[in-house]
Design an enzyme around this catalytic site. Structure first.
Site, PDB file in Angstrom:
ATOM      1  N   GLY A   1       0.850  -1.209   0.000  1.00 51.80           N
ATOM      2  CA  GLY A   1       0.000   0.000   0.000  1.00 51.80           C
ATOM      3  C   GLY A   1       0.873   1.241   0.000  1.00 51.80           C
ATOM      4  O   GLY A   1       0.586   2.219   0.695  1.00 51.80           O
TER       5      GLY A   1
ATOM      6  N   LEU B   1       1.521   3.558  -2.185  1.00 50.30           N
ATOM      7  CA  LEU B   1       1.264   4.767  -2.980  1.00 50.30           C
ATOM      8  C   LEU B   1       0.223   5.683  -2.351  1.00 50.30           C
ATOM      9  O   LEU B   1      -0.203   6.659  -2.952  1.00 50.30           O
ATOM     10  CB  LEU B   1       0.807   4.366  -4.399  1.00 50.30           C
ATOM     11  N   GLY B   2      -0.183   5.398  -1.126  1.00 53.36           N
ATOM     12  CA  GLY B   2      -1.194   6.216  -0.465  1.00 53.36           C
ATOM     13  C   GLY B   2      -0.584   7.422   0.235  1.00 53.36           C
ATOM     14  O   GLY B   2       0.589   7.764   0.035  1.00 53.36           O
ATOM     15  N   GLN B   3      -1.392   8.051   1.084  1.00 52.33           N
ATOM     16  CA  GLN B   3      -0.955   9.285   1.748  1.00 52.33           C
ATOM     17  C   GLN B   3       0.311   9.062   2.571  1.00 52.33           C
ATOM     18  O   GLN B   3       1.249   9.860   2.518  1.00 52.33           O
ATOM     19  CB  GLN B   3      -2.080   9.815   2.660  1.00 52.33           C
TER      20      GLN B   3
ATOM     21  N   ILE C   1      -1.612  -1.839  -5.489  1.00 48.65           N
ATOM     22  CA  ILE C   1      -2.431  -2.429  -6.551  1.00 48.65           C
ATOM     23  C   ILE C   1      -2.644  -1.436  -7.694  1.00 48.65           C
ATOM     24  O   ILE C   1      -3.389  -1.697  -8.618  1.00 48.65           O
ATOM     25  CB  ILE C   1      -3.808  -2.922  -6.031  1.00 48.65           C
TER      26      ILE C   1
ATOM     27  N   ASP D   1      -1.027  -7.432  -4.669  1.00 44.45           N
ATOM     28  CA  ASP D   1      -2.284  -7.346  -3.917  1.00 44.45           C
ATOM     29  C   ASP D   1      -2.101  -8.108  -2.607  1.00 44.45           C
ATOM     30  O   ASP D   1      -1.892  -9.319  -2.620  1.00 44.45           O
ATOM     31  CB  ASP D   1      -3.408  -7.967  -4.761  1.00 44.45           C
TER      32      ASP D   1
ATOM     33  N   TYR E   1     -14.368   0.658  10.587  1.00 39.34           N
ATOM     34  CA  TYR E   1     -12.928   0.916  10.550  1.00 39.34           C
ATOM     35  C   TYR E   1     -12.321   0.768  11.954  1.00 39.34           C
ATOM     36  O   TYR E   1     -11.305   0.090  12.146  1.00 39.34           O
ATOM     37  CB  TYR E   1     -12.730   2.333  10.014  1.00 39.34           C
TER      38      TYR E   1
END
Ligand code: NAD
Ligand code: AKB
Length: 315
Positions: free
Chosen positions: A8, A10-12, A35, A52, A142
């Site tokens: 993961g 490429l997220g914030q 992904i 993934d 969450y």
């Protein structure tokens, strides 16, 4: 030598963590995966592969093939988005974590980081200076997944010798990569709208205080926790991490000191209920004591830098 997998990436958080880890451990030793396809900075500075985390076989294969020693798993559906797809969000968040814990157990990559969140607390938790150990009855999908995740992390450390480390991040504020659908996203959006439009319509109400942290502090402290001597860590669930607490009104006032024409209006939506169930401020003295949690950004320093960087970015 450490060889680090970031899931993961490429997220914030990942987009900044990858670059910080590459600087520290060498570009070739930090394997970014996600992904989706990366931008130039991540692609050109070191290895990237589509991966993934829900595909266990491929995950384990990747870890073994690249002799990975540490894993950071950042893949998750955040609070706002998770409320729109509760069952899928539960499935994704839990499977992403369980696959990583299992892969750590079955490989040499024993050390892993997985972020928890202030979302583990709920409406019955004391809201101010929330202690590490307290009533925890989260009422968002969450938050429930984060609390369950903390328990699993501790379990794998005790039972299987996995070296699980975690913090309860507050809302993170940054300018490089858009936030991924959380309740604290307003504190990033506000800067972009302030520069682009001179105004912002906030989806939380004026006086909703939440704990927040500037991304540089979050990255520094994440790496500090991962580098801490294992014998110093008294907690193997997730450490409270406080940062700075403020309301949308206080943030707007700080922006107005630099942009006097800026104005804010309030149109609370479904995320208000989520924010109302979270702490207003957090007690993080255990993290400070155990592994030296230490932050540099107060609200004024953060606002000054955000406005400068967002201005540059939008040019
Ligand atoms: P984000 O949504 O910005 O990034 C998540 C990344 O995961 C995305 O790039 C996405 O493409 C990737 N991803 C999604 N599904 C995947 C899959 N199946 N396999 C591999 N990658 C996948 O999230 P973020 O803000 O960077 O947060 C990272 C972690 O930190 C999450 O666990 C989140 O709950 C936690 N956290 C974030 C904050 C915050 O304010 N940003 C606060 C508390 C906790
Ligand atoms: C969210 O708002 O969902 C995240 C978090 C605090 O976990 N930023």
């Amino acid at each position: 030598m450490e060889r680090i997998l970031i899931i993961g990436s490429l997220g914030q958080i990942g987009s900044e963590l990858v670059m910080a880890l590459r600087k520290k451990y060498g570009n070739g030793n930090v394997f970014a995966t996600d992904i989706k396809n990366p931008g130039e900075e991540i692609r050109n500075s070191g290895p990237f592969q589509i991966l993934d985390v829900l595909d266990y076989k491929n995950l384990l294969h990747f870890i073994v093939r690249h002799h990975i020693t540490q894993i950071y798993n950042l893949a998750a559906v955040l609070s706002g988005n998770a409320e729109k797809i509760p069952l899928q969000a539960w499935e994704i968040n839990m499977k992403a974590l369980m696959n990583t814990l299992e892969a750590a157990r079955q490989s040499e990559a024993k050390k892993m980081f997985w972020p928890s969140s202030i979302a583990v607390f709920g409406p019955t938790t004391p809201r101010h200076n929330t202690p590490q150990l307290t009533i925890m009855e989260p009422n968002t999908v969450y938050g429930i997944s984060k609390l369950a995740g903390e328990r699993w992390g501790e379990y794998y450390t005790r039972r299987y010798d996995v070296d699980f480390r975690s913090v309860r991040y507050p809302g993170l504020i940054s300018y490089k990569t858009e936030p991924g659908g959380g309740t604290t996203d307003y504190a990033v959006e506000i800067f972009f709208d302030a520069i682009k439009k001179g105004s912002y319509e906030c989806f939380l109400s004026k006086n909703t205080a939440l704990p927040m942290m500037f991304m540089d502090d979050a990255i520094d402290n994440t790496i500090r926790l991962m580098e801490a001597d294992a014998s110093k860590l008294s907690l193997r669930s997730a450490y409270n991490m406080a940062g700075i607490s403020f309301t949308p009104n206080e943030l707007a006032e700080s922006i107005q000191k630099r942009l006097p024409e800026f104005n804010i209006s309030y149109q609370p939506d479904f995320r208000q209920t989520i924010a109302d169930s979270w702490p207003a401020s957090i007690d993080d003295h255990i993290a400070r004591h155990d592994w030296g949690l230490n932050t540099k950004f107060d609200i004024e320093k953060m606002v000054g830098l955000m406005l400068e960087k967002v201005k540059e970015k939008l040019k």
